[in-house]
Design an enzyme around this catalytic site. Structure first.
Site, PDB file in Angstrom:
ATOM      1  N   GLU A 166      -6.768  -7.398  -1.124  1.00 15.98           N
ATOM      2  CA  GLU A 166      -7.341  -7.434   0.229  1.00 15.98           C
ATOM      3  C   GLU A 166      -8.811  -7.053   0.118  1.00 15.98           C
ATOM      4  O   GLU A 166      -9.145  -5.963  -0.341  1.00 15.98           O
ATOM      5  CB  GLU A 166      -6.625  -6.450   1.173  1.00 15.98           C
ATOM      6  CG  GLU A 166      -5.138  -6.720   1.321  1.00 15.98           C
ATOM      7  CD  GLU A 166      -4.456  -5.753   2.302  1.00 15.98           C
ATOM      8  OE1 GLU A 166      -5.166  -4.990   2.984  1.00 15.98           O
ATOM      9  OE2 GLU A 166      -3.213  -5.768   2.361  1.00 15.98           O
ATOM     10  N   GLU A 203       0.820  -1.223   0.000  1.00 17.51           N
ATOM     11  CA  GLU A 203       0.000   0.000   0.000  1.00 17.51           C
ATOM     12  C   GLU A 203       0.849   1.267   0.000  1.00 17.51           C
ATOM     13  O   GLU A 203       0.769   2.081   0.930  1.00 17.51           O
ATOM     14  CB  GLU A 203      -0.976  -0.003   1.178  1.00 17.51           C
ATOM     15  CG  GLU A 203      -1.990  -1.133   1.097  1.00 17.51           C
ATOM     16  CD  GLU A 203      -2.891  -1.249   2.331  1.00 17.51           C
ATOM     17  OE1 GLU A 203      -2.642  -0.551   3.320  1.00 17.51           O
ATOM     18  OE2 GLU A 203      -3.814  -2.079   2.302  1.00 17.51           O
TER      19      GLU A 203
END
Ligand SMILES: [Zn+2]
Ligand SMILES: [Zn+2]
Ligand SMILES: [Zn+2]
Lengths: 644, 644, 644
Positions: free
Chosen positions: C324, C144
């Site tokens: 995710e 991320e």
């Protein structure tokens, strides 16, 4: 012991010529106590080592001669500027890393050894000089620990002290890594010296790290305070108090209280309603001139428990005072209205109803200079009577025939614990969710039902003798307390979040919380909710903000409209799986009350009551007259009815 | 003197080839003035000591030859990057201790001696070169002192200068301690070198400390500006102006004005309504394309007074300009709408109605680069006419037959003083309470009543000749001014907070304020109120935000619903004990106006008027036509009616 | 390729004894993928150079043996504490100049060479060891990028790197001064070494300066990521992904994507709705348990385009995953409700409908410790099934008969470009105006019309084959793209702000924007509007926030109530001069759709559809059943209809 009144006085602010007249007027107004000294360090020692006791000697003499008893404050909340010259790094540091500079008060870090040493020195000197002074009848350590957000400091001194504290708690770094779950995100340390304070991290720090820092910060206050009480006790036999401030929860007041004889707190109902109660705007308007109808009472009950923290008496017999009582408009809230006439009297009697030994008005005369120049006193700056002194005189007259200080165990106990407060702060999970507010909401509901309540600490021995025990939101619940609740005869209401974490902020993962013997409840999942999406309950009321999904068996006392259980009972143990609104809580208390054989009333808005041993008190917190059970109370009215 | 128009021009932004055409178009549009130079330092001196005057010589020559008069700005608001290399500590420092870095403008601390010296050098060079240039008809010092919150700096340079300033004001540290009440909270200093700036203190610093820092910071601007005017006057005989910015109150404009010949200000009605007026949201929508109907007018009247601060003429004859007039959407407000057609003309005539000598549009051509690329000009970036130039041409035509600049004393004076503004900032006592807003609210009410107003400074000689004097909120009221008001023939309206503090922010404690000779009023207590709890008045209107309890005798002009006096009159002196809402103020002004023989009108929403010597002006600030007293005004309409 | 499921697993969090059972349960639940390793650096290398691969070897072996394919993450998002000992200045620095400290994750500055070197070392070691491991079927770089606002850093390392970046871009300082318009406010530099980062300036820095810093910061992420992919490719032939986070726009995802084989993103519908979508409060309540009906879909379509950034396939065939997927309540949003039953399945199918190859649930088992202890998993902390795993099993079963991953060009393209996003951030001109939101609002309108959409990058070759191209808000529009749009066969909708700036943030000033061949439109002026002052359109709908005045000829598709043109068409090119509300956009799309021969539907609230090659998907995002075109969908319902 008679209930007494007092005031806070700063002889150093006024010409010595008027001290005597001031003292005489205090006595005339019915005051017993006068607190002095707590901000006077620069007049006691204007340069290092140059002690000037003369003026204080004379002030105490004048006051004592007039018949007053002196509460002597240690001046450590306001070190003079020269102390900072000596220890430039003694300042606390804010979350952004900025030193919190000299120029007001409380400009010190609890972890700074140099400053602690300086405090020991001045307190020793003061205790030596006044420890046996016949007029010094009590002591106050420092002033309002934690006020202005001063418990927590991110200074270098705090960092070093925190590492030592961790070393002592965890013994070795592997133990700390394991206890905190530092494997997560590779946060493992190789040594204690790598551990920093949990501010300015990229995203939130480990909750275990943050909780440890809360525990440490609280302990630093305890150590700081104990340094003073140890010294004072060497030289003086009179009781020692500290004046806690409203809704300051960053340190454990019970822990500090264990070193004190008397708990006291500073009660500013109007200021608090504006700046910290957190009431809804319509409530803020409705009570703007009276203060919140439950916030002060809750603190009274809390400090009665803190006053017993020394451990030599039961919770309900704790010694406590109001050390500072708001007498008129203050200067520090967002808005500062004048009290409704009669409220100063009401606040005073409310404190006595909750067991206060003394109520002292802050301050004697309004100061025309510096930060608090718009803080009302009993006298105006021109020495004329201010409105408060008239109400004090009325209480003086009423006290003549009134009973002495009374203590009596209440039928209901409500647990308040600081560790859970910190845990919720660290992990609210939903914006604005606060343990303090959850407990206060429970307290409000108990009061709306006309109940007299004891606030009790999270201790296994705190529950005996009660018909009902409410213990909401205790995220950390030691096994011994669980056992005590299980074995209790009382109706016990737990949840939400009971026992959700261990002492290091790790979730017990098998079995899942609450894992209370005798209570077949498992929290399988939890959610937090926007304020605009309450979950309605079957039969009325709603859950707001916080809701758990629970598994288990037992009586379903409350359930959602969809039929999901919200309150589940096994025997005398009830688990409440969410944060109830007022209607929900009223329903729950009615049900529990019935089973606990409590007398439940539904009080009119703003009416409150409390029983002492011999009297039932009624207080009208509203601006309109109230009729109830055959009596009528005017706005700000106080009624005392002898109990049969 | 004829009323004139002008513009702001940046020859350094454009190819030299188009200067001549630009100049010709300016003349065609009816402009007299062209301001140049005020941000051009990096082109005048691109590296230390390497002066390049040639382009500026030629630009002034081209503009002057075309018939324009040049206002030459000193470039000190934008020191080039190399100046910072020379003085790395010249930057101002914000409240959190961070330097305010290079990369925009106003990146200097007023207290930095090195930078001050650098300014003296460049201004000397500029004044030597252009002081006698025939086309340079006026000067502007720097640009918008205080804009972007730049008056106050917490730099090391400021700290040292503040100590020197305190030494000069208080002579010895004991005097300072006494004057500030530093005994409170043991804030006493042993030497001036211990005194820090009042930022980052644990809780608020002593108001005396904060007021002193405001006074100091203001004085630093005065000193900085005077350094430039002293130099310019050695070399030039033309008038010197500074362009103040709207609602910048951190320094005393009268004090700066005392060294200037002309006051000027930068008027951005739409930007201001969005970012600083503080109007209610519905007013922000209603006036989004016209600007607040009173905010500009108030500044016009204020700068007329500032223009007289040099002391060589009466307040109402102060020389003043609009140096920058918004011509279309700006780039810097939260929202930046386009003006209603006609408003640029209206704003221009409104300035002339209030006595402006000149109105200059900012800027000539919209810049396609850097921070202000979305700030409209008189020309678009592609050099086509933008809407504003058409309205300027209309004013050009209207000016031909219009009277010259006129001054005439108004019947009503309204006091505006910077020290009280700082005092309310230091101690609002209620969130959002501002002296500026109190004065503006009073001004609005006077304007709704159709009155022509002079803003006047807090000077004993400022009140003669007026039928009514309004002096709200003057927390510091020197004895000489009190005496002047007592002796005045005018109806005088004082309060709230009149004379509430001495020059060092200490409350006069015997007698209590306001202590005005001839006025039997004592403020015994005061309170501040949540916005949602107005106190209704008997007969209409309400007090909001701030309310005093007063004792005294006299005519009760206003009282609460409960009968408490709010406005009390003794002879020609009226004390107003709270902050009135619009209806309250309208009632008060109707009453005072009647007694002062003023002509009171009740103007329709958004209509405003002003009288000069020979004309009555009417302005329609709304988006709908207005009918009144036999005339009709379209949206953005301007009407001039000769006075008999 | 079959559509597949997966999960994220942290073997280092759990006892080795349970790995095998975990793996078996994953397989049972229908999972193909398991991501490991991405936060495990402190367990791989607990002290510098002491590598512990054993546990990871065994974990991969256990998982692989069970039949799972491993995605191996590089651990560079969480350097252990000892890395900071080595490079104390490796931390990013926030806008206020404070280092962003160790204690959570992403605690590094992208510009720090030492840390980059450290990353090269650990990635090399990992790639060498696992590059040919048969179970390692894909890689993930870091985690991320940009999450927690970590793209931008104001560190010393960033300052030095920025200067180098500028040197490379502008060659000499004169070129930079000219390109940025630094003549404005004398901001000219004498050398690159004088250039600072654009934080803490007195007022806003030059937009050119700020845009350059955005471009630089984005490039630093690209360089950082490429360092890893270059190394991995030396040792491994399996595809490399990165998991982007929702609405992180501070770096150019296409640029990073050009070095990756697969784009993936982390989809948290409920968390996003609370913390970043920016929906109106009533929408936040309506979708609190389902997530925004368009936000995830937009990201799916965006990452399909990012997955094609490597350039070896058309935009619509980009490879992408959900790395995710939210499986229950999360821990990090302001409020964290539980999903409506069925939504985990819906979210999964929605991703497949948009072309995802795989959907991985985050995380396998809820962790009882550290920051994410209240982040749900597929298992509860006590290893019982959590609700998500049931929905995953349902998808597992449904996938058996379902088609493989499909790609098919949509009829409509919507351009999304990062440079314009930065430009609007730098210069919103009106509070809250955001390019991302403008594009999302357009996407919502297209979806309400039942259209299937491809998000495409700003490239000349991105538009072929579409019936309609929507390109709102592209402030920077290179000539080649203008030409491609002019030559396109599609209906093209441009504006507002199209081509408003050049690559250096300077306004093209002759001709004025948009200056698009074939489109006779000139933006002569623009304004921004308070949210409470929409400009109503003739025929329905309104412009809110942003409105341009345009000159030009052509068909007026939309105009204001006053008759001013708002949407103007020349041939296939339409210019939209403002920000339309929902009704306005629905009208525009109906009109454009008709001319482009698109099938326009008006979908019921919360119903959404998408076509793949062989199927039409329908999704009910609401809490109530929906009837439409002969079918009925329950809340959270998913319907797949084969296309003829
Ligand atoms: Zn206090
Ligand atoms: Zn300006
Ligand atoms: Zn994640």
């Amino acid at each position: 012991m008679k209930r007494t009144l007092g005031t806070c006085y700063y002889p150093e602010h006024w010409p010595e010529e008027i001290w005597q007249q001031d003292a005489a007027r205090m006595v005339e107004a019915g005051l017993t106590w006068v607190r002095v000294g707590e901000f006077a360090w620069s007049r006691i020692e204007s340069t290092p080592g140059d002690l000037q006791w003369g003026w204080l000697d004379r002030a105490i003499e004048v006051l004592g001669n007039a018949g007053l008893q002196v509460v002597l404050g240690t001046p450590t909340a306001t070190p003079p500027r020269w102390v900072l010259d000596k220890y430039p790094d003694m300042l606390a540091v804010d979350e952004n890393g900025n030193p919190r500079k000299f120029g007001s008060r409380r400009h010190y870090c609890f972890s700074h050894f140099g400053y602690l040493q300086e405090c020991r020195r001045i307190v020793t000197l003061m205790a030596e000089r006044y420890g046996r002074n016949p007029y010094v009848a009590a002591w106050q350590t420092d002033n309002e620990y934690g006020c202005h957000d001063t418990t927590i400091s991110y200074s270098d001194a705090a960092r070093l002290a925190f590492r030592d504290w961790l070393r002592a708690r965890y013994d070795n770094i592997e133990a700390l890594n394991a206890a905190w779950g530092n494997i997560f995100w590779s946060m493992e340390y190789n040594s204690f010296d790598q551990i920093d304070l949990p501010n300015l991290t990229v995203t939130e720090a480990n909750p275990a790290h943050r909780l440890a820092f809360h525990r440490f910060s609280s302990d630093q206050v305890v150590v700081f305070n104990r340094a003073q009480t140890d010294i004072i006790r060497v030289h003086s036999g009179t009781p020692i108090a500290h004046n806690y401030m409203g809704k300051i929860t960053d340190f454990d007041h019970y822990d500090v209280g264990a070193d004190l004889d008397i708990a006291s707190w500073d009660s500013y109902p109007l200021g608090f309603l504006e700046d910290r109660v957190g009431a809804a705007p319509d409530q803020q308007v409705a009570y703007a001139r009276q203060g919140d109808p439950d916030f002060q009472a809750f603190h009274h009950d809390l400090y009665r428990a803190v006053g017993a923290a020394k451990g030599n008496k039961p919770v309900q017999e704790g010694r406590w005072w109001v050390m500072e009582q708001q007498p008129g408009p203050v200067n520090w809230a967002p808005y500062n209205p004048a009290p409704l006439p009669g409220m100063v009297r009401l606040w005073t009697w409310e404190a006595f109803a909750h067991g206060a030994e003394a109520v002292c008005y802050f301050r004697w005369r309004q100061a025309p200079f510096a930060q608090e120049q718009l803080h009302a006193g009993m006298l105006r700056p021109d020495s004329q009577d201010a409105p408060a002194i008239h109400e004090a005189r009325q209480v003086r007259d009423e006290l003549v025939e009134a009973p002495e200080v009374q203590s009596k165990q209440a039928p209901v106990a409500l647990v308040f614990d600081y560790v859970s407060e910190w845990m919720w702060k660290v992990q609210p999970q939903g914006q604005g969710l606060s343990y303090f507010t959850l407990v206060l909401d429970t307290y409000r509901a108990l009061r709306r039902a006309g109940l007299t309540v004891d606030v009790v600490p999270l201790r296994p021995d705190a529950f005996s003798g009660y018909k009902a025990v409410f213990a909401p939101g205790l995220m950390y619940l030691p096994d011994a307390v669980k056992a005590a609740l299980t074995q209790s005869d009382a109706q016990v209401v737990l949840g939400p979040r009971s026992g959700a974490r261990d002492a290091d902020f790790v979730m017990p993962h098998a079995p899942l919380p609450p894992a209370i013997p005798g209570l077949d409840v498992t929290v399988s999942r939890l959610e937090t909710l926007r304020p605009d999406m309450p979950v309605a309950l079957d039969g009325g009321g709603a859950i707001t903000g916080y809701l758990e999904e629970i598994e288990g068996t037992g009586d379903v006392l409350l359930k959602t409209g969809a039929g999901t259980p919200v309150a589940l009972r096994n025997g005398h143990l009830t688990y409440m799986a969410g944060w109830g609104d007022a209607e929900c809580m009223d329903r729950l208390i009615a049900r529990i009350g019935a089973d606990a054989a409590l007398t439940i009333r539904k009080l009119p808005t703003g009416l409150r009551t409390r029983d002492t041993e011999t009297e039932r008190f009624w207080f009208n917190h509203t601006t309109v007259p109230i009729e109830f059970e055959g009596f009528s109370l005017p706005p700000a009215g106080v009624l005392r009815i002898p109990l049969a």
